[in-house]
Design an enzyme around this catalytic site. Structure first.
Site, PDB file in Angstrom:
ATOM      1  N   HIS A 215      -8.610   3.802   8.633  1.00 28.92           N
ATOM      2  CA  HIS A 215      -8.923   2.327   8.290  1.00 28.92           C
ATOM      3  C   HIS A 215      -9.673   2.095   8.979  1.00 28.92           C
ATOM      4  O   HIS A 215     -10.948   1.372   7.658  1.00 28.92           O
ATOM      5  CB  HIS A 215      -7.697   0.889   8.491  1.00 28.92           C
ATOM      6  CG  HIS A 215      -6.933   0.892   7.379  1.00 28.92           C
ATOM      7  ND1 HIS A 215      -5.565   1.353   7.611  1.00 28.92           N
ATOM      8  CD2 HIS A 215      -6.477  -0.034   6.736  1.00 28.92           C
ATOM      9  CE1 HIS A 215      -4.703   1.213   6.989  1.00 28.92           C
ATOM     10  NE2 HIS A 215      -5.259   0.409   5.838  1.00 28.92           N
TER      11      HIS A 215
ATOM     12  N   ASN B 286       0.912  -0.949  -0.281  1.00 32.88           N
ATOM     13  CA  ASN B 286       0.230   0.210  -0.063  1.00 32.88           C
ATOM     14  C   ASN B 286       1.137   1.396   0.118  1.00 32.88           C
ATOM     15  O   ASN B 286       0.935   2.306   0.975  1.00 32.88           O
ATOM     16  CB  ASN B 286      -1.066  -0.140   1.257  1.00 32.88           C
ATOM     17  CG  ASN B 286      -2.501   1.064   1.234  1.00 32.88           C
ATOM     18  OD1 ASN B 286      -2.237   1.363   0.069  1.00 32.88           O
ATOM     19  ND2 ASN B 286      -3.279   1.030   1.907  1.00 32.88           N
TER      20      ASN B 286
END
Length: 493
Positions: free
Chosen positions: A380, A349
């Site tokens: 998140h 990521n």
């Protein structure tokens, strides 16, 4: 298999329900895949028919925005309104707030709105999370809104001498118009799964300066061009085809291995009590490695879409070939062969890591690592498993740094010894990653604690002991020549 209504299997369009029934793939995933494949085809058209040499930047901005809104609406229905509302609210903040505070107001609004939606998602779906849901685009828009606000602050609210070279390069000296703002945040290439790109580089792409800014640089130590100014715009076809082959491999791997080794079996009570410690380690390794393939697929396909549109050139590699990895979000080989926790994180990521570094790690004066992990966890979502993962990652990162600095130089004397060291650190890294991300995948508190109890909290204990016992800096016990050799081989954090 339990029958699920369309209201649960997708919040978007149900036109592709027959295809979902035929393939056995959930409808939300079918919508996502079809949208991305259509986006890939549109990207080639966008590069060729809407080239900046043929049409105006305004038209390119408008088309990219319209397609992006269409994609997110098709996949998420009325839930897409959250993305649109957040984008418009933050544009108003950008217009009204002073350049000295626009970054903090934008961060508070974007992360706050995202958090409210994440909390609502927990209660609405009660842990029955869709494999794709509206929070994904919202998370990506949050990244772009905040990083743009920080770059506007750097370009208009700070002295150039106070900026780092990277901040100076990306600083935005003029606030974007509404169309530019919408295009950057909602364009069809990155609306569904990202990645986050920088505003200046995106505008260079829209206005036709992307190739020039990345390739037509001066020769090192010379005032003459490097020759790329005489070359036509490079074709992305080869890079796109290579990435599509990776996507195919990832899909095959996911629908074979991942289905045979479900993540949830790691926290099955019977498995945890009856299987040996080594068996559970092996199963965790295989199941989590297989689960990663869906992320490899989504991020690699998104990268290919950007490249097909002509966006993503980072420069020229050592062999003189054009590199199409400016917005790459994943380096699969580096992840699968990582011999350190940091190396794994740096290649996973990637653009989110760049965002975290830009808006947090490089901005806060103290506790950079804990605060960056905290922001990452908040971004998140609010599932407890996310916080277990990121809180676990803090001592592991500090411990890995201490171990590497104190011991690695002793294993660089010969190729054989270094190879053995790399094998051991590879195994330790991969198993530690499995241990760390398990809560991220099981989400809830109870299965997380049950899993960690079954593993005797071993990695937590070892990490804390390493932080306490090992010195922060290695003792100088080797000759200066050996130390210099070590410095050339160790990438410090």
């Amino acid at each position: 298999m339990e029958d699920r209504s369309d209201s649960f299997t997708t919040t978007g369009c149900t036109w592709l329900r027959p295809l979902s029934a035929i393939t056995g793939i959930p409808l939300d995933q079918v919508n996502f895949i079809i949208c991305q494949l259509f986006g890939l085809a549109i990207a080639f058209w966008f590069r060729l028919s809407l080239s900046p040499h043929r049409v105006s930047p305004t038209l390119r901005h408008a088309v990219a925005t319209f397609l992006g809104i269409s994609f997110v609406t098709f996949c998420f229905g009325w839930y897409s309104s959250h993305v649109l509302v957040l984008t418009l609210v933050c544009y108003l903040i950008q217009c009204q707030a002073s350049v000295q505070n626009v970054h903090w107001y934008s961060m508070l609004a974007a992360v706050g709105y995202l958090t409210v939606c994440q909390v609502s998602r927990v209660f609405i779906f009660s842990y029955g999370v869709l494999s794709t849901d509206f929070s994904g685009p919202l998370m990506m828009v949050t990244q772009r809104i905040t990083i743009l606000a920080f770059h506007v602050h750097d370009g208009m609210g700070r002295k150039q001498d106070d900026l780092t070279p990277e901040q100076r390069r990306l600083a935005v000296s003029t606030k974007p118009s509404l169309l530019e703002y919408l295009s950057y945040n909602l364009n069809f290439m990155s609306i569904l799964v990202g990645p986050c790109s920088n505003y200046k580089e995106y505008v260079d792409f829209i206005e036709g300066r992307h190739v020039q800014s990345k390739l037509k640089k001066l020769r090192e130590g010379s005032s003459e061009p490097n020759g790329w100014d005489a070359v036509s715009e490079p074709s992305p076809v080869r890079a796109v085809c290579q990435k599509l082959l990776v996507c195919v491999g990832c899909m095959v791997w996911f629908f074979t291995i991942a289905k045979a080794f479900p993540i949830t079996y790691n926290v099955d009570p019977e498995f945890m009590t009856q299987a040996s410690f080594l068996s559970r380690l092996a199963y965790a390794f295989v199941s989590i490695q297989a689960a990663r393939s869906k992320f490899y697929f989504a991020w690699t396909l998104a990268d290919a879409i950007h490249n097909a549109a002509g966006f993503g050139i980072s420069g020229v590699d050592k062999k003189g070939r054009v590199s199409w990895d400016l917005v790459s979000n994943i380096h699969i080989w580096e992840i699968e062969t990582a011999t350190s926790f940091k190396s794994f994180i740096d290649n996973w990521n990637i653009q989110t890591g760049v965002w975290l570094k830009s808006v947090c790690y490089d901005r806060v004066p103290y506790y950079q690592t804990p605060l960056t992990f905290a922001l990452s966890a908040l971004w998140h979502g609010v599932y407890p498993g996310y916080y277990f993962t990121f809180l676990t990652g803090i001592p592991i990162t500090l411990a890995a740094r201490a171990v590497r600095r104190n011991f690695r130089q002793y294993f660089l004397g010969s190729p054989a010894v270094k190879f053995a060291y790399d094998v051991v650190t590879w195994a330790a890294t991969q198993l530690t990653i499995c241990y760390t991300v398990m809560p991220f995948l099981v989400l809830a508190v109870e299965p997380t604690l049950e899993y960690y109890r079954s593993m005797h909290f071993c990695v937590h204990i070892i990490s804390i002991l390493a932080i306490i016992v090992l010195p922060q800096r290695p003792r100088s016990s080797k000759p200066e020549k050996h130390a210099q050799h070590s410095n050339n081989n160790v990438k410090e954090e």
